[in-house]
Design an enzyme around this catalytic site. Structure first.
Site, PDB file in Angstrom:
ATOM      1  N   ASP A 113     -14.079   4.836  -5.237  1.00 18.52           N
ATOM      2  CA  ASP A 113     -14.113   3.552  -4.541  1.00 18.52           C
ATOM      3  C   ASP A 113     -14.191   2.435  -5.568  1.00 18.52           C
ATOM      4  O   ASP A 113     -14.715   2.636  -6.668  1.00 18.52           O
ATOM      5  CB  ASP A 113     -15.327   3.474  -3.610  1.00 18.52           C
ATOM      6  CG  ASP A 113     -15.220   4.402  -2.412  1.00 18.52           C
ATOM      7  OD1 ASP A 113     -14.097   4.639  -1.938  1.00 18.52           O
ATOM      8  OD2 ASP A 113     -16.271   4.879  -1.939  1.00 18.52           O
ATOM      9  N   ASP A 127      -9.456   3.863   2.565  1.00 16.57           N
ATOM     10  CA  ASP A 127     -10.419   3.432   3.579  1.00 16.57           C
ATOM     11  C   ASP A 127      -9.881   2.248   4.380  1.00 16.57           C
ATOM     12  O   ASP A 127     -10.045   2.182   5.601  1.00 16.57           O
ATOM     13  CB  ASP A 127     -11.749   3.033   2.930  1.00 16.57           C
ATOM     14  CG  ASP A 127     -12.420   4.175   2.186  1.00 16.57           C
ATOM     15  OD1 ASP A 127     -12.166   5.351   2.524  1.00 16.57           O
ATOM     16  OD2 ASP A 127     -13.203   3.892   1.261  1.00 16.57           O
TER      17      ASP A 127
END
Length: 152
Positions: A113, A127
């Protein structure tokens, strides 16, 4: 429309994987680069769980669950008629995002991330695609499904 869905899926996966590769190769874990100081940073983080880090280190569960959900989506792609193109686009975004994160989980056991808005957990392109796809699907269910005779 099949070609458009393929492009959405492929583009989501490619952009997700390239962006993660760039972050992993140019930053050290935990590094944070301010884009807009205290508002938006690029922060290299790993997540061994699901959203918000829940169920951390349940890699096998996430891999199996993701594969099963991908199979359900493939079934839906073929089952839904031409009139459900908006639903197919939503599914294509979710499919591409799921594959992007699945590649990470299989390869490393965690998801990379890097988008960091400081007030929200750090996330990635996969995401974003999943959330956008779910949002489109919710919109369809709430505001358009009656026009298509759904839930009658």
């Amino acid at each position: 429309m099949g070609f458009v869905l393929f492009v959405i899926i492929a583009l989501t996966i490619v952009l997700d994987q390239i962006s993660k590769l760039i972050v992993a190769r140019t930053m050290s874990l935990g590094d944070s680069i301010p884009v807009l100081e205290n508002i938006f940073h690029i922060t290299y983080s790993v997540n061994p769980g699901a959203a918000f880090g829940i169920m951390a280190y349940q890699t096998t569960f996430f891999i199996v669950t993701t594969i099963l959900l991908l199979l359900v989506m493939v079934f839906l792609f073929y089952r839904l008629g031409q009139e459900f193109q908006i639903v197919k686009i939503a599914l294509a975004l979710q499919f591409g995002g799921a594959v992007g994160n699945l590649i990470d989980r299989i390869r490393t056991g965690y998801v990379i991330d890097f988008f960091d808005f400081r007030i929200w957990p750090i996330f990635n392109i996969a995401d974003m695609a999943i959330v956008l796809g779910v949002s489109i699907l919710i919109y369809f269910i709430l505001f358009m499904s009656k026009d298509y005779g759904c839930f009658d």
